[in-house]
Design an enzyme around this catalytic site. Structure first.
Site, PDB file in Angstrom:
ATOM      1  N   TYR A  96       0.860  -1.186   0.000  1.00 36.95           N
ATOM      2  CA  TYR A  96       0.000   0.000   0.000  1.00 36.95           C
ATOM      3  C   TYR A  96       0.893   1.232   0.000  1.00 36.95           C
ATOM      4  O   TYR A  96       1.866   1.299   0.751  1.00 36.95           O
ATOM      5  CB  TYR A  96      -0.876  -0.023   1.262  1.00 36.95           C
ATOM      6  CG  TYR A  96      -2.251   0.566   1.064  1.00 36.95           C
ATOM      7  CD1 TYR A  96      -3.143  -0.019   0.184  1.00 36.95           C
ATOM      8  CD2 TYR A  96      -2.647   1.697   1.753  1.00 36.95           C
ATOM      9  CE1 TYR A  96      -4.409   0.505   0.013  1.00 36.95           C
ATOM     10  CE2 TYR A  96      -3.914   2.231   1.583  1.00 36.95           C
ATOM     11  CZ  TYR A  96      -4.790   1.627   0.709  1.00 36.95           C
ATOM     12  OH  TYR A  96      -6.045   2.147   0.528  1.00 36.95           O
ATOM     13  N   GLY A 288     -10.803  -0.098  -7.425  1.00 36.76           N
ATOM     14  CA  GLY A 288     -10.259  -1.389  -7.018  1.00 36.76           C
ATOM     15  C   GLY A 288      -9.880  -2.193  -8.252  1.00 36.76           C
ATOM     16  O   GLY A 288     -10.213  -1.802  -9.383  1.00 36.76           O
ATOM     17  N   TRP A 313      -9.468   7.194  -4.495  1.00 34.14           N
ATOM     18  CA  TRP A 313      -8.802   6.580  -3.355  1.00 34.14           C
ATOM     19  C   TRP A 313      -9.205   7.383  -2.138  1.00 34.14           C
ATOM     20  O   TRP A 313      -8.860   8.558  -2.021  1.00 34.14           O
ATOM     21  CB  TRP A 313      -7.290   6.617  -3.548  1.00 34.14           C
ATOM     22  CG  TRP A 313      -6.505   5.900  -2.503  1.00 34.14           C
ATOM     23  CD1 TRP A 313      -6.929   4.872  -1.720  1.00 34.14           C
ATOM     24  CD2 TRP A 313      -5.148   6.151  -2.138  1.00 34.14           C
ATOM     25  NE1 TRP A 313      -5.915   4.463  -0.892  1.00 34.14           N
ATOM     26  CE2 TRP A 313      -4.806   5.232  -1.120  1.00 34.14           C
ATOM     27  CE3 TRP A 313      -4.176   7.044  -2.577  1.00 34.14           C
ATOM     28  CZ2 TRP A 313      -3.551   5.195  -0.532  1.00 34.14           C
ATOM     29  CZ3 TRP A 313      -2.932   7.004  -1.990  1.00 34.14           C
ATOM     30  CH2 TRP A 313      -2.621   6.089  -0.987  1.00 34.14           C
TER      31      TRP A 313
END
Lengths: 375, 375
Positions: A96, A288, A313
Site C-alpha cells: 500500500y 479497485g 482513493w
C-alpha cells in the site's frame, strides 16, 4: 499466525520509544513531562502487531503492550469492533502506498468506547462511542490512546458492526457518487463488483437519490441468489458478465437511461463492460482491481465517445483536510445504517479468533462476509 | 482511381437534387425561387467525389459538376489549396463517426479566394482569402459555394500551405494545451507521436508559453535526424521508444519538472510511456491511435497515482458553437505561421496529380510530408 493460533502470546521486547509509537500511533511526538499530580495511564493493551511486511498470516502476532500515559489532550478508547479490510491486508503486505512504519499495529477503522480522558479533554467523556475520523492506523488493539481530535463521537444507537465499518467502504461509495459527475434523480449509474460492500452501498445510496443502478457481477455458483440479494437492496438491473457477452449491451438497458457514471473495482473484461454501458462523455471511476487485470480501452472510446477514466482513493480524499465534511457524511451514513436504509453483511468474530477471521478475509476459507473483530 | 489517373474525367449523372447537394455541401435547403433579375451562377467545378464508402483509392473519382446558383447569402470560393488529412480518409472509408451522406465531395479544410458573392453579402469581396471555419465538408473541388457565415476571411500574407492546414492539426494542438490542465511557464508536457504535425505544433506552441516538452518517437531508420528536427523546433527532450525501456523513465527527466499533461496519438506501449512520465494527478489526452493498439492502464495508476485519461476530438469541440473563439485562435495560429514561429512540412501537389497525393497520404509510397492539393 502459528503463535497466535496456539494463543501462546508473548510480549514484544520493545524499547520505550517503540512501545510509545505502537500504542500511540498518530499521536504525535510531544515530550513527556513529569507531573506533580498522578498520571493517568491506559490499561495494558492486546494488539495485532506486525514487525515486518509480508503475508499477514505469517507476519502478524498478538502482542501485550504495556500501559501508556493518557496525556492532557489524549483520549483512551476501549475498542469495541474493527474490520479486516483489504487495504489493511495490503498495508501489512507492504504494497500500500501509504502505510505506517513497522513495527505497527494493524487496522485502520473501528469503533470504541471512551475509557479515560486527559485533563484538557472537554468534548468526550467515558462511555461515549467514538470512531477515528478520518480513520487512523492501529485499531486492532483492545485500548487505543490518541489525541482528542482524532476521535469522532457517534450515536450509540447505531449497530456496532456498522459503526466499525462506516468509513472505508460506505464513504467511498458516497464520495464516488458525489465527486465526479453531477447526478440527478432519474439518472443511472453502472458498476461492476456490485456484491462488494462498496457496490451494495452504491446501490442503496443511489436509490435514496432516485438514481438507478445497473450492476455487473461475476459468473459463479449462486449468482442467481446474489442477484436477488442485490435487487432486494434496490438494484434495478443485475447481470452476470456472461449475460453481457452481446454485441450491444445497451440493448439490455430497458427503460433505464444510459449511465454517465460507472464504477470499476474489478478491471479486465468487467471494466470494459462498464465502459460499454457508459453514454457519450461518461466517466468511469476505478477504485479497485479485484481481478488483478489492467484496464484496456480503445482509442475511439476516448476520441469519439469522449469517455473519461479517473480513479478514487478514499485516503487521498481524506488527506485533503476535510475532517468536518468527513464527519458530517459519517453521521449521515450512520443514520442510514441505524434506520435500516443502508445494509450490508458482516461477520463479528471474537478477538481471540483473529487468525480464523484473517484467513477468511484472505479468502483462504471460501467466500465470507466482511470480517469484523469484536474486542 | 483508374479513371482519374487517366484523366478521363466523366461527368456524374446526377439528378439536380444530388448535384445541388454536392456543390453546396452544408448550404442548407432553401427553396430556389425564380428571380426577375439575372441569377449569379458559379463556374462549373471539378471535384473529388465518392459515391460510396470504401478504400479512397478505389471509391474516389474526379467529377465535373455543373454551375450552381450563388444565392443572396452565398459566397462562391475558388479553392487554392486543401490537405489530405487522415480524417478525410476515414470519412471516405466510412469509419468516421460524423461524415457527410454519399455521394459527397472529399476534404474538410482548405483555403480559397472569393470568386463571387451573393447580393446580400457584405463582409466578403472577390479576391479575399477565406477558409471554412469551423471546417466544412467538400473542400476538394475547384469552386465551392456556401453561405457567407461558413467562411472566415484571413490574412493573405500567410503562406497558402499553412492557411490550408491551420485548423485540423494546429488547432488540435492549441486546444489540447488549453483545455485540460492549467499550465504555467516552467511546466512540462509529454507526448508520443511527436513527429506528427500536431506533435510539432505542440512543441512550438508549448515553447511559446515557456512550457517544456518531452517527446517520444518511434524507433526507425532516421530517428536521429527526426530528433534533431524536433529539437530545432524547440523540443527539450526527444526519446525513441526503445530508449525508454528502463525501469524508471523519470530518471531521464533531467532538470525538467514531472509533466501534469500528456498527449497520446499512438496507443499501445507508446501510450504507456506517456503514462509513466506523468506526475501524480496528471492527465493523458488521447487524440489518435496510429498503432491501432488500445491503451492499457493499471488499476494502481488510477487509484494511487490518480491519473485521469481523457480524449480530444476537434470536431466535438467545434460542434460546441464556438465559431468566434475558433476564428480568433485561427488568426493567432496563422499569425504565428506567417511570422515563422509555427512551422511544419507540407508537400504541395497539383490537383491533376491527386491520385499520387492520395497514395502518398495512404502511406503506399513510404513516408511523405502532409499532402496539400494545389488547385
Amino acid at each position: 499466525m502459528a503463535v497466535v493460533k496456539s494463543m501462546a502470546v508473548r510480549a514484544l521486547k520493545l524499547s520505550p520509544a517503540v512501545s510509545f509509537r505502537l500504542s500511540r500511533c498518530g499521536g504525535g511526538a510531544k515530550p513527556l513531562s513529569v507531573k506533580s499530580f498522578s498520571t493517568v495511564m491506559s490499561p495494558p493493551s492486546k494488539a495485532i502487531v506486525y514487525d515486518q511486511h509480508g503475508s499477514p498470516d505469517s507476519v502478524t502476532r498478538v502482542v501485550n503492550l504495556p500501559p501508556v500515559e493518557v496525556r492532557e489532550n489524549d483520549v483512551c478508547v476501549k475498542m469495541i469492533a474493527a474490520p479486516i479490510n483489504p487495504s489493511d491486508i495490503n498495508r501489512i503486505e507492504g504494497v500500500y502506498p501509504v502505510r505506517p512504519p513497522v513495527p505497527a499495529v494493524g487496522g485502520y477503522e473501528g469503533v470504541g468506547e471512551v475509557y479515560a480522558v486527559g485533563s484538557s479533554v472537554n468534548g468526550l467523556s467515558p462511555g461515549d462511542w467514538v470512531i477515528p475520523s478520518p480513520p487512523s492506523s492501529g485499531t486492532w488493539q483492545t485500548y487505543v490512546v490518541k489525541e482528542e481530535n482524532v476521535w469522532h463521537k457517534i450515536d450509540k444507537t447505531c449497530p456496532m458492526e456498522y459503526a466499525a465499518t462506516i468509513t472505508v467502504n460506505p464513504l467511498t461509495a458516497l464520495r464516488m457518487l458525489e465527486d465526479f459527475v453531477p447526478l440527478n434523480s432519474g439518472d443511472s449509474v453502472v458498476q461492476n463488483g456490485a456484491t462488494s460492500i462498496v457496490g451494495q452501498c452504491v446501490i442503496q445510496l443511489a436509490r435514496l437519490r432516485g438514481i438507478s443502478t445497473i450492476n455487473i457481477i461475476r459468473d459463479r455458483v449462486g449468482s442467481d441468489e446474489a442477484k436477488e440479494k442485490l435487487k432486494a437492496l434496490g438494484a434495478d438491473e443485475v447481470f452476470s458478465e456472461s449475460q453481457l457477452n452481446v454485441k450491444n449491451v445497451k440493448s439490455l438497458l430497458g427503460n433505464l437511461p444510459e449511465p454517465a457514471l460507472g464504477f470499476n473495482c474489478v478491471g479486465g473484461n468487467a471494466a470494459s463492460l462498464v465502459l460499454k454501458y457508459l453514454r457519450e462523455g461518461g466517466t468511469m471511476v476505478t477504485y479497485g482491481g479485484m481481478s488483478k487485470k489492467p484496464i484496456t480501452v480503445s482509442t475511439t472510446s476516448f476520441i469519439f465517445k469522449d469517455l473519461a477514466l479517473r480513479g478514487f482513493w478514499l485516503q487521498n480524499w481524506l488527506s485533503m483536510d476535510k475532517v468536518k465534511e468527513c464527519r458530517e457524511m459519517i453521521d449521515y451514513l450512520l443514520g442510514l445504517a441505524r434506520d435500516g436504509k443502508l445494509k450490508y453483511e458482516t461477520e463479528l468474530v471474537p478477538f481471540e479468533e483473529f487468525p480464523v477471521a484473517l484467513d477468511k478475509a484472505l479468502g483462504k476459507l471460501g467466500k465470507h462476509p466482511k470480517q469484523v473483530i469484536r474486542f
